[in-house]
Design an enzyme around this catalytic site. Sequence first.
Site, PDB file in Angstrom:
ATOM      1  N   ALA A  12       1.055  -1.196  -0.066  1.00 31.37           N
ATOM      2  CA  ALA A  12       0.207  -0.434  -0.695  1.00 31.37           C
ATOM      3  C   ALA A  12       0.799   1.181  -0.276  1.00 31.37           C
ATOM      4  O   ALA A  12       1.925   1.581   1.138  1.00 31.37           O
ATOM      5  CB  ALA A  12      -1.231   0.097   1.689  1.00 31.37           C
ATOM      6  N   ARG A  40       5.951   2.909   5.514  1.00 25.45           N
ATOM      7  CA  ARG A  40       6.421   1.834   5.916  1.00 25.45           C
ATOM      8  C   ARG A  40       5.707   1.595   7.589  1.00 25.45           C
ATOM      9  O   ARG A  40       6.620   2.349   7.471  1.00 25.45           O
ATOM     10  CB  ARG A  40       6.940   0.961   5.363  1.00 25.45           C
ATOM     11  CG  ARG A  40       7.140  -0.778   5.812  1.00 25.45           C
ATOM     12  CD  ARG A  40       8.178  -1.867   4.910  1.00 25.45           C
ATOM     13  NE  ARG A  40       8.013  -0.900   3.667  1.00 25.45           N
ATOM     14  CZ  ARG A  40       9.465  -1.808   2.879  1.00 25.45           C
ATOM     15  NH1 ARG A  40      10.271  -2.393   2.715  1.00 25.45           N
ATOM     16  NH2 ARG A  40       8.683  -1.842   0.934  1.00 25.45           N
ATOM     17  N   GLY A  41       4.761   1.215   7.583  1.00 22.05           N
ATOM     18  CA  GLY A  41       4.961   0.663   9.246  1.00 22.05           C
ATOM     19  C   GLY A  41       5.645   0.055  10.298  1.00 22.05           C
ATOM     20  O   GLY A  41       6.248  -0.752   9.138  1.00 22.05           O
ATOM     21  N   LYS A  89      -4.166  -5.589   6.546  1.00 24.93           N
ATOM     22  CA  LYS A  89      -3.009  -5.314   7.276  1.00 24.93           C
ATOM     23  C   LYS A  89      -3.091  -6.049   8.302  1.00 24.93           C
ATOM     24  O   LYS A  89      -3.504  -7.185   8.821  1.00 24.93           O
ATOM     25  CB  LYS A  89      -3.058  -4.302   8.764  1.00 24.93           C
ATOM     26  CG  LYS A  89      -4.269  -3.039   7.263  1.00 24.93           C
ATOM     27  CD  LYS A  89      -4.598  -2.301   8.264  1.00 24.93           C
ATOM     28  CE  LYS A  89      -3.514  -1.445   9.659  1.00 24.93           C
ATOM     29  NZ  LYS A  89      -4.445  -0.512  10.244  1.00 24.93           N
ATOM     30  N   ASP A  92     -13.786   0.890  11.119  1.00 25.41           N
ATOM     31  CA  ASP A  92     -13.747  -0.172  11.429  1.00 25.41           C
ATOM     32  C   ASP A  92     -12.898  -1.079  10.802  1.00 25.41           C
ATOM     33  O   ASP A  92     -12.591  -0.902   9.934  1.00 25.41           O
ATOM     34  CB  ASP A  92     -15.073  -0.542  11.524  1.00 25.41           C
ATOM     35  CG  ASP A  92     -15.698  -1.662  12.302  1.00 25.41           C
ATOM     36  OD1 ASP A  92     -15.107  -2.542  13.091  1.00 25.41           O
ATOM     37  OD2 ASP A  92     -17.096  -1.883  11.343  1.00 25.41           O
TER      38      ASP A  92
END
Length: 596
Positions: free
Chosen positions: A316, A320-321, A337, A372
């Site tokens: 995505a 980057r997380g 995720k 959500d």
Amino acid sequence: MPPRGLELLIAQTILQGFDAQYGRFLEITAGAQHRFEQADWHAVQQAMKSRIHLYDHHVGLVVEQLRCIMEGKATDPDFLLRVKRHYTDLLPDYPRFEIAESFFNSVYCRLYDHRSLTPDRLFIFSSQPERRFRTMPRPLAKNFFPEQGWQPLLTTLLTDLPLRLPWQDLARDVRYIIAHLNETLGPARLAQAHLEMANELFYRNKAAWLVGKLRLPDATLPFLLPVHRSDDGELFVDTCLTGSAGASIVFGFARSYFMVYAPLPAALVEWLREILPGKTTAELYMAIGCQKHAKTESYREYLHYLRHADEQFIEAPGIRGMVMLVFTLPGFDRVFKVIKDRFAPQKEMSEAHVRACYQLVKEHDRVGRMADTQEFENFVIEKRRISPELMALLQQEVGQKLTDMGDKISISHLYIERRMVPLNIWLEQATGQQLRDAIEEYGNAIRQLAAANIFPGDMLFKNFGVTRHGRVVFYDYDEICYMTEVNFRDIPPPRYPEDELSAEPWYSVAPGDVFPEEFRHWLCADPKIGPLFEEMHSDLFSASYWRALQTRIREGYVEDVYAYRRRQRFCVRWKNHNGHPEAAVSAIAPSAVGEG
């Protein structure tokens, strides 16, 4: 017991378990009116959590029953297929067949630990897809025609509500609504319109919503009225929404589920679809509280997209997380995720902690500011659908969650969430009023989360997204916590001048300590953002602001959070007209207000 008798018994046991679950669901929902009338806002919050927990609780009860009666047949694949056939035979005349199918899926997944998730064993596709468009026997709505004018029509509509509280000023609210309709439509079009109103009220937070359709010869518009209760126990209409964007936000994916009495949820979903055309079936079921069936519909929407798009999954867009690997399909409106096997060193937490944070968000009041999610286990993807770059990243970051299935891989656990534009990317591209609106939205999101007893933890722009309606929504939950768990501190003055030049703080920092003054360093670093932030949200840099909110929360105060802009509230929009907004709206026709 003969095998066929056992198979039928199991099918009946599952359906009876669902009946029990949905009966309790309706029972909790039916209590919404009393909670609203009593202004028992803490009971509102507890009822929301209890209703969410009901589903998994009843699935567990059914699974325990089945383990006692299955007589070692659990591993016989033909036996399981026959159970599903018996269950399918029970559904043709069943009023909530679509959710009953999802309940069957949940029981199966609990029994078999999310293994062998195939269409022959599960209701991955509905057994009766055509039934959702069938006319339902119970009328969902009532028509109101302005034969005597709009004033008596609206007076009747409001006085006929089941709410057992007096009105603060009914005539004033009717004038407000008529003024809005005249301003929006004009007297000529309004004279040709009528209302179709849902029979049931939609309760959420501190409001009871009238939901209806404003029918015109050439169009059908939403007609939404949020009714509130004053501190003196009197009713008032806070605004009138007749735009599709406003209605979409009210029913948005970042809001808590409505409490609306819906014994036939499929009928209600179909009725709502006309005024919420941008919402998917999954989103509509989600909005009325059927979140587990919404998960089923979400998966079906994903499969439908795969059948009609020849795309590969990619990482995505965005930074980057450190905790999550996030990927998507380029044209799909959702992201996937996966919790990483190993976190960045500064993220001192466990996977269990991250999952608990996501569950907290599911159960908490999301106030329109937290997205959500749907949680999946053993999620299967064809390898040909995965770009080489993403495949390498999956193996590197979440390899422990992957199972090689030949031409497919299975991911043991992931979340699906609505896709948004990361706020940091949005801000890089925004200019002028667009930039100002985004900064205002970001600050409002922080304030509303805090008022709902949620502290985001990591407040960097990259952890927020922008929806198609321009709303800013939080979506990175690994550091989330309750406001009441945080110790907001002022930075002590430096002991010596050189303290301010030191790389290390000159003061002690304990777990849970937060210094709001430090927010300024990363939120105002960009010269085009800093001045706007200081103008609109400088109080967020003060520990006293946060401590004052904590005091209100600890005293039990539940803040008002609106699903629309403050300027849309009648008390703001026409505050200088003493309850007579017609002075601000030109040419209100007598026929429109019923005075001619």
